[in-house]
Enzyme design. Structure first.
Site, short mmCIF file in Angstrom:
data_model
loop_
_atom_site.label_atom_id
_atom_site.label_comp_id
_atom_site.label_asym_id
_atom_site.label_seq_id
_atom_site.Cartn_x
_atom_site.Cartn_y
_atom_site.Cartn_z
N GLN A 232 1.27 24.44 10.60
CA GLN A 232 2.04 23.25 10.97
C GLN A 232 1.60 22.75 12.35
O GLN A 232 1.63 23.52 13.31
CB GLN A 232 3.52 23.63 11.00
CG GLN A 232 4.45 22.52 11.41
CD GLN A 232 5.77 23.09 11.92
OE1 GLN A 232 5.82 23.76 12.93
NE2 GLN A 232 6.84 22.82 11.21
N TYR B 204 2.83 20.47 14.83
CA TYR B 204 3.88 19.58 15.37
C TYR B 204 3.89 19.62 16.90
O TYR B 204 3.59 18.65 17.57
CB TYR B 204 5.26 20.00 14.86
CG TYR B 204 5.59 19.65 13.43
CD1 TYR B 204 4.64 19.06 12.58
CD2 TYR B 204 6.85 19.92 12.90
CE1 TYR B 204 4.95 18.76 11.26
CE2 TYR B 204 7.17 19.61 11.58
CZ TYR B 204 6.22 19.04 10.76
OH TYR B 204 6.54 18.74 9.47
N SER B 205 4.25 20.79 17.47
CA SER B 205 4.46 20.87 18.92
C SER B 205 3.16 20.65 19.70
O SER B 205 2.07 20.97 19.24
CB SER B 205 4.99 22.25 19.28
OG SER B 205 6.22 22.48 18.67
N GLU C 112 13.18 24.46 7.66
CA GLU C 112 12.73 25.56 8.49
C GLU C 112 13.92 26.25 9.16
O GLU C 112 14.01 27.47 9.19
CB GLU C 112 11.76 25.06 9.56
CG GLU C 112 11.24 26.20 10.45
CD GLU C 112 10.37 25.73 11.59
OE1 GLU C 112 10.39 24.52 11.90
OE2 GLU C 112 9.67 26.56 12.17
#
Lengths: 362, 408
Positions: free
Chosen positions: B135, B137-138, B253
């Site tokens: 993932q 994202y951050s 999540e």
């Protein structure tokens, strides 16, 4: 599968809540607390008896509603939320359960029939069994009781007192008997009155099965703890609701204090800890009703966990209210004190947790 | 209140128990890059991870409600059966179906919002464990304020060209693909400028650097993008819809970070440990202070587990409202698990500090590892503080923080 209160339970719960909202405003409660206003108290009690809360746990064949502890728990939440100045845990939960398990047929039919008609009403003093103190000492012999017991619950409308000795034997004393001295115990919580009672050679009716087994007192205390936890949970819900409401209205630095993260997080912490309390409470009542193996563990944990969370909520909600929370003006302290007293009655959290440990063989 | 699941589920429980008996001792042969838990490395029945996934899908124990055309079982979704499977597998130590961000987050997203081509191409190999996803994202400057992310995607000659950096990317080192949030509309407002892109991890210009966490495992990575070029069609949803696409899976999540069954298993292990450890000849379990603390934690765990039953109930009974009960799970679950693990260290005292392969270590050092790991989970997936903002604003209806004036 359904985890939660049924429609009937919610309906009953809402009725009690609405009754208290309409009839027991903070002014009425203040009057009862400060001036021991007997008339208001009697009016409230008559009203709540019409709603049937005295009959929840009395079997239908004895003229009661024949409902279960989960019903009583649902109602207990409303009584705590409205800080009802009324008997419940002792008179209408612990007493019928003690009779159910402890009485012989004759005793059972007599007391339950009279209770359902509101002719017999019990104060309950079981402190000797779960937490005897220096000052007290009680003994039964030859159908007489002698000695002193502390913190007798629900004596306001009592015609009889239900007592236990250290071994868990349960006896019933009529208040018309001779040799009874009743002394008011004044606690921080003025919404309820607790008594010290001294007996001198007073006639007592021992519930027959209780001399052989502690099943009756054990069940009555489990149920009493669950319903006391329900009372604290209801009171905590009221305190959280009041904190949220106040934080939306009160302005400082030109904005509602509820828009500050410091205040928001206090409310979120209260909600986050309180929410699982509903689940453990109903789960414990359900375990009790179904006589599940873990019912004592569940009852102990419901009482001690909810006592801890309620203590936290009672502090934080007061803080959200700032200086006003500390005043008598707002009356928030009635809920604070109710929670404080519930925490101790029928066993403080540490004591009750030790019981939980022992009852799982640790 | 009715905690019986009924005959259908009683029969199903028996079926799953039989299955667990049949496959007891399953372990995996291929040298998968995905690390296996120790207990699944040895046993009697050998098979590949992918074969195991296929058996589970065939039985409907995994990917139950995903249509057959995308490689799933094609049955009705059944939350109670899922719970029975999880419980029975855990009890008999049978390897659970593969999880991970691809299966838990990307697959539901594609099913809901992906194009037909994307569903056909990605879902089946993901379910079979042939494509591992990470993932993206951050970013270093976009943590709690995720929507301020700055990794840039420009559409040039029918390709997205991506530049920037992601962080906290678990499994990046063995993933084939990344689902990634990228700023593609620099002129749009913060939330409206983001797109959801699918990036092959072998594309030129991607550099992965391991990020060692406090447990001393390289659980995370930093991922750097320099002119990484991917086809225009690797977008889920439309340009600028990435925030909405991602939000569909973020809530997924949060629910999965705090499993009450795992918590109860852990509490039971703690009780066992307390029965075995002694201090000055006295069993720890008989020490009044520790007993009391243990009971306090047990009360919290039972309350949390009961809360999760209530949340489950609301999924089965559509008219039940348990909004706050669901919202608090990540906050309460991760904090409580951290407290439980920390208390286990306390009852061991000095021995509780032992690590790695030290002599005298208890339970393989699992208490220390989990104590730190769960601090990571308190922070990850939306910190406890962000959770409190969500609970107070969306759950309790408290006013939002006033927006800071730009340039003021």
């Amino acid at each position: 599968m359904y985890f939660g209160l049924s429609e009937d339970q919610i309906f009953f719960q809402d009725n009690v809540k609405k009754f208290l909202e309409d009839n027991a405003s903070i002014d009425v409660i203040r009057k009862i607390a400060n001036e021991s206003d007997k008339t208001s108290k009697e009016d409230l009690h008559n009203g709540i008896v019409i709603l049937g809360i005295n009959n929840i746990l009395i079997p239908e064949e004895n003229g009661g509603l024949g409902l279960d502890l989960l019903f009583a728990t649902a109602v207990g939440q409303s009584l705590g939320e409205g800080i009802a100045t009324l008997p419940f845990t002792g008179s209408y939960v612990m007493a019928p359960i003690a009779i159910k398990y402890g009485a012989n047929d004759e005793q059972r039919n007599f007391y339950l029939n009279e209770m359902s008609k509101n002719n017999v009403n019990f104060g309950v003093g079981f402190s000797e069994f779960f937490g005897s103190r220096n000052e007290s000492e009680l003994s039964f012999s030859n159908n007489k009781v002698n000695g002193k017991t502390l913190f007798v619950l629900d004596c306001d409308f009592a015609t009889h007192i239900m007592l236990s000795d250290k071994k868990g034997q349960i006896g019933i004393v009529s208040l018309e008997s001779s040799g009874i001295e009743i002394i008011d115990l004044i606690t921080v919580d003025k919404t309820r009155i607790f008594k010290e009672i001294i007996f001198k050679n007073t006639e007592v009716d021992i519930l027959e099965n209780t001399s052989r087994s502690d099943e009756a007192i054990s069940n009555a205390i489990d149920a009493g703890r669950i319903v006391t936890a329900a009372d604290s949970l209801g009171a905590s819900k009221a305190m959280l609701d009041k904190a949220i409401e106040y934080s939306k209205e009160r302005k400082q630095f030109n904005r509602a204090i509820g828009s500050f993260q410091a205040v928001k997080h206090m409310c979120a912490e209260m909600a986050a800890e309180l929410e699982p309390c509903y689940s453990i409470l109903w789960h414990a009542a359900h375990s009790f009703d179904n006589k599940e193996k873990n019912k004592k563990i569940m009852a102990c944990h419901a009482k001690s966990h909810i006592s801890d969370i309620s203590k936290m909520v009672s502090k934080k909600s007061t803080e959200v209210h700032g200086g006003m929370g500390f005043t008598d003006l707002l009356g928030l302290h009635y809920w604070f004190k109710r929670i404080g007293v519930n925490r101790q009655i029928l066993g403080s959290p540490e004591m009750v947790r030790e019981e939980a440990a022992q009852s799982q063989g640790l | 209140m009715d905690l019986n699941f009924g005959k259908e589920y009683k029969d199903f429980t028996k079926e799953v128990k039989d299955f667990c008996k049949k496959y007891k001792g399953v372990h995996f042969t291929e040298s998968s890059k995905v690390p296996l838990s120790d207990s699944f490395k040895t046993g009697e029945i050998k098979m590949t991870r992918s074969d195991w996934q296929k058996i589970l899908i065939e039985k409907g124990y995994f990917a139950r409600s995903i249509p057959q055309e995308y490689g799933g079982h094609g049955g009705e979704s059944d939350i109670i059966k899922s719970r029975i499977i999880a419980e029975e597998f855990a009890k008999s130590k049978i390897p659970p179906p593969m999880g991970g961000q691809g299966i838990d987050m990307l697959v539901p997203t594609l099913l809901e919002l992906g194009s037909e081509e994307q569903k056909q191409k990605y879902i089946k190999p993901t379910l079979h464990g042939e494509i591992i996803w990470c993932q993206g994202y951050s970013e270093p400057n976009a943590g709690s304020d995720l929507a301020s992310l700055q990794t840039k995607g420009e559409l040039i000659d029918g390709n997205w060209v991506i530049n920037g950096q992601k962080i906290w990317t678990s499994t990046a080192q063995y993933s084939q693909m990344m689902f990634c949030l990228v700023r593609t509309e620099p002129d749009a407002s913060k939330h409206a400028g983001i797109s959801y892109l699918l990036i092959p991890m072998d594309a030129p210009g991607i550099e992965i650097r391991p990020l060692v966490d406090m447990t001393l495992n390289a659980g995370f990575n930093e991922v750097f993008f320099t002119d990484v070029t991917i086809p225009e069609k690797n977008i889920v949803g439309k340009r600028g819809e990435g925030w909405a696409v991602a939000n569909a899976t973020l809530s997924h999540e949060r629910g999965s970070l705090s499993d009450p069954n795992a918590m109860m298993n852990r509490l039971n292990s703690l009780i066992e440990r307390m029965k075995q450890e002694t201090i000055n000849g006295e069993k720890v379990i008989n020490n009044k202070v520790y007993r009391n603390k243990l009971m306090k934690i047990q009360g919290k765990v039972i309350a949390f587990q009961s809360n999760s039953l209530r949340v489950l109930s609301a999924k089965v009974n559509k008219n039940q409202d348990v909004k706050i009960a669901g919202m608090i799970q990540k906050l309460v679950g991760t904090e409580l698990r951290h407290e439980l693990e920390g208390f286990a260290i306390d009852i061991m005292g000095e021995l509780g500090t032992l690590y790695e392969n030290s002599p005298n270590i208890r339970d393989g050092g699992s208490w220390q590892i989990a104590y730190m790991y769960f601090l990571g989970l308190i922070i990850g997936g939306g910190t406890s503080q962000i959770q409190k903002n969500i609970i107070s604003e969306r759950g309790l209806g408290m006013p939002k923080e006033p927006k800071v004036q730009q340039g003021a």
